[in-house]
Design a protein around this motif. Sequence first.
Motif, PDB file in Angstrom:
ATOM      1  N   PHE A   1       4.976  89.628  41.291  1.00 10.21           N
ATOM      2  CA  PHE A   1       4.423  88.666  41.139  1.00 10.21           C
ATOM      3  C   PHE A   1       4.262  88.542  43.054  1.00 10.21           C
ATOM      4  O   PHE A   1       4.971  88.015  43.013  1.00 10.21           O
ATOM      5  CB  PHE A   1       4.807  86.905  41.042  1.00 10.21           C
ATOM      6  CG  PHE A   1       4.113  85.516  40.742  1.00 10.21           C
ATOM      7  CD1 PHE A   1       3.266  85.134  39.585  1.00 10.21           C
ATOM      8  CD2 PHE A   1       4.484  84.834  41.533  1.00 10.21           C
ATOM      9  CE1 PHE A   1       2.147  84.542  39.770  1.00 10.21           C
ATOM     10  CE2 PHE A   1       4.070  83.856  41.033  1.00 10.21           C
ATOM     11  CZ  PHE A   1       2.784  83.468  40.784  1.00 10.21           C
ATOM     12  N   GLY A   2       3.582  87.985  43.821  1.00  7.38           N
ATOM     13  CA  GLY A   2       3.228  87.611  45.026  1.00  7.38           C
ATOM     14  C   GLY A   2       3.479  86.394  45.394  1.00  7.38           C
ATOM     15  O   GLY A   2       2.787  85.722  45.158  1.00  7.38           O
ATOM     16  N   ILE A   3       4.591  86.381  46.319  1.00 10.06           N
ATOM     17  CA  ILE A   3       5.063  84.967  47.198  1.00 10.06           C
ATOM     18  C   ILE A   3       5.603  85.570  48.602  1.00 10.06           C
ATOM     19  O   ILE A   3       5.730  86.458  48.968  1.00 10.06           O
ATOM     20  CB  ILE A   3       6.133  83.950  46.585  1.00 10.06           C
ATOM     21  CG1 ILE A   3       7.869  84.690  45.740  1.00 10.06           C
ATOM     22  CG2 ILE A   3       5.787  83.570  45.281  1.00 10.06           C
ATOM     23  CD1 ILE A   3       8.333  84.127  45.573  1.00 10.06           C
ATOM     24  N   SER A   4       5.414  84.994  49.228  1.00  6.30           N
ATOM     25  CA  SER A   4       6.118  84.336  50.685  1.00  6.30           C
ATOM     26  C   SER A   4       7.808  84.607  50.963  1.00  6.30           C
ATOM     27  O   SER A   4       8.236  85.951  51.762  1.00  6.30           O
ATOM     28  CB  SER A   4       5.489  83.715  51.449  1.00  6.30           C
ATOM     29  OG  SER A   4       5.581  82.650  51.177  1.00  6.30           O
ATOM     30  N   GLY A   5       8.348  84.258  50.130  1.00  6.23           N
ATOM     31  CA  GLY A   5       9.860  83.933  50.125  1.00  6.23           C
ATOM     32  C   GLY A   5      10.356  83.201  49.208  1.00  6.23           C
ATOM     33  O   GLY A   5       9.511  82.134  48.297  1.00  6.23           O
ATOM     34  N   PHE A   6      11.533  83.388  49.043  1.00  3.89           N
ATOM     35  CA  PHE A   6      12.149  82.381  47.856  1.00  3.89           C
ATOM     36  C   PHE A   6      12.783  80.962  48.835  1.00  3.89           C
ATOM     37  O   PHE A   6      12.955  81.659  49.863  1.00  3.89           O
ATOM     38  CB  PHE A   6      13.862  82.820  47.453  1.00  3.89           C
ATOM     39  CG  PHE A   6      13.036  84.408  46.746  1.00  3.89           C
ATOM     40  CD1 PHE A   6      13.005  84.101  45.425  1.00  3.89           C
ATOM     41  CD2 PHE A   6      13.752  85.317  46.765  1.00  3.89           C
ATOM     42  CE1 PHE A   6      12.665  85.079  44.530  1.00  3.89           C
ATOM     43  CE2 PHE A   6      13.634  86.680  46.542  1.00  3.89           C
ATOM     44  CZ  PHE A   6      12.829  86.599  45.363  1.00  3.89           C
ATOM     45  N   GLY A   7      12.757  80.155  47.868  1.00  4.24           N
ATOM     46  CA  GLY A   7      13.079  78.779  48.787  1.00  4.24           C
ATOM     47  C   GLY A   7      11.858  78.351  49.255  1.00  4.24           C
ATOM     48  O   GLY A   7      12.014  76.690  49.726  1.00  4.24           O
ATOM     49  N   VAL A   8      10.677  78.701  49.352  1.00  4.55           N
ATOM     50  CA  VAL A   8       9.581  78.063  50.092  1.00  4.55           C
ATOM     51  C   VAL A   8       8.605  76.975  48.987  1.00  4.55           C
ATOM     52  O   VAL A   8       9.153  77.802  47.951  1.00  4.55           O
ATOM     53  CB  VAL A   8       9.016  79.052  50.671  1.00  4.55           C
ATOM     54  CG1 VAL A   8       9.611  79.598  51.865  1.00  4.55           C
ATOM     55  CG2 VAL A   8       8.210  80.125  49.955  1.00  4.55           C
ATOM     56  N   GLY A   9       7.888  76.941  49.633  1.00  3.52           N
ATOM     57  CA  GLY A   9       6.742  75.982  48.282  1.00  3.52           C
ATOM     58  C   GLY A   9       5.965  76.664  47.460  1.00  3.52           C
ATOM     59  O   GLY A   9       7.008  76.399  46.488  1.00  3.52           O
ATOM     60  N   PRO A  10       5.576  77.379  47.757  1.00  2.82           N
ATOM     61  CA  PRO A  10       4.389  78.654  46.615  1.00  2.82           C
ATOM     62  C   PRO A  10       6.149  78.805  45.119  1.00  2.82           C
ATOM     63  O   PRO A  10       5.618  78.559  43.990  1.00  2.82           O
ATOM     64  CB  PRO A  10       3.737  79.649  46.951  1.00  2.82           C
ATOM     65  CG  PRO A  10       3.398  78.588  48.311  1.00  2.82           C
ATOM     66  CD  PRO A  10       5.135  78.516  49.071  1.00  2.82           C
ATOM     67  N   HIS A  11       6.754  79.355  45.737  1.00  2.00           N
ATOM     68  CA  HIS A  11       7.665  79.448  44.850  1.00  2.00           C
ATOM     69  C   HIS A  11       8.279  78.630  44.465  1.00  2.00           C
ATOM     70  O   HIS A  11       8.191  78.649  42.936  1.00  2.00           O
ATOM     71  CB  HIS A  11       9.053  79.875  45.673  1.00  2.00           C
ATOM     72  CG  HIS A  11      10.119  80.936  45.397  1.00  2.00           C
ATOM     73  ND1 HIS A  11      11.572  79.874  45.803  1.00  2.00           N
ATOM     74  CD2 HIS A  11      10.526  81.567  43.802  1.00  2.00           C
ATOM     75  CE1 HIS A  11      12.242  80.301  44.263  1.00  2.00           C
ATOM     76  NE2 HIS A  11      11.783  81.457  43.455  1.00  2.00           N
ATOM     77  N   VAL A  12       8.925  77.652  44.717  1.00  2.00           N
ATOM     78  CA  VAL A  12       9.273  75.778  44.316  1.00  2.00           C
ATOM     79  C   VAL A  12       7.853  75.985  42.932  1.00  2.00           C
ATOM     80  O   VAL A  12       8.635  75.277  42.062  1.00  2.00           O
ATOM     81  CB  VAL A  12      10.159  75.399  45.147  1.00  2.00           C
ATOM     82  CG1 VAL A  12      10.113  73.837  44.465  1.00  2.00           C
ATOM     83  CG2 VAL A  12      11.063  75.841  45.383  1.00  2.00           C
TER      84      VAL A  12
END
Length: 352
Positions: A158-169
């Motif tokens: 599952f792709g996200i930009s990084g932990f703690g950023v908007g899409p992840h949360v």
Amino acid sequence: MKKSIKHISVLTVLSFLILLALGQVVLAQDEKLWPKSVPVVTVGFGAGGGTDTAVRPVIAKIEEYLGETINVVNMEGASSAVAAEHVLSLPADGYNMFATGSGPLSGFRVMGTSNTTWRDWVSWHAFSGPAALLVRSDSTIDTFDEAIRVLKEEDPNFGISGFGVGPHVLGEAIFEIAGAPSPNYVTAGSCRNAAVNLIAGEVDMALCTFSSAVDFLKAGQLRALVVTTDEPYKVDDIVIPPITDLLEDSENVPLLSETWPILMRRESPQNIIEKFTEAFLWAIEQPEIKEFAEKQALNIVGYYGEEADKFLSLSESGYAWALYNSGLAEKSPEDLGIPTLAEWDWEKEKNF
């Protein structure tokens, strides 16, 4: 004698003109908002990412209004906390600014990456935008419900930009409501890169800031299964359903949609804050900014002053508790005095 008088008169006029010109130069210098050097906006993510692309057009129009140059540089690391700490280490003189997403800023304290909070900054938010759950155009995952089933029964990348950023949360909030486990995250450094990784087949799904991947949808390379809004999102002839229509009890999820603020230390000179606000409000009314927002599927919100503070305070409550409840936070938001969304009260929060 007449010739001498005429000569003196010419010299007098020339001297007056020179002094007048010098006075105009001094006056122009005095009128500059940043007379000592060129101010810098340090973007906490890489070039071409969602934050970078949302900030640069607005800064360009602010430059135009003020008639001054503003340098924009990128400094990646710790979901923009590295850039935040860098700017905090510099004088609070209005020459040093910071740009990030409202999501990362809201998670700094609970993630243990920085002790800074929205209370330390004045901020200007041109746009807000949702995240979108994306799959490749040839994916067998056709609906949001099917995506949740895959997340529950399989182990997708599952792709996200990084932990703690908007899409992840936002993803963690959705998975918790849907009863799905956290997936096997693959971080890409930016939402744009996460979308590229999805196209390349390196991940099976991705949750990205919609604006960073909207051109891939228009090109037919990706499909969006849902957006984190409470109303359908339309891009050209594509209508994307909102999360509130597809997931019961998700009405608070849209509150976590991100903005990409430009921030200045709160103790910066008031004249710089006021003039920058004036330039910002002019900038977001310009046709180029409106065209950019429409092209990128962004909403122009124009938050500043107390409205910006209020939004970031609410965002911190949502993000901090979403990170903590998903087991990703280093610190408890309760210990940091961050209320839950249910307990959040601006009349209490604004007294800092």
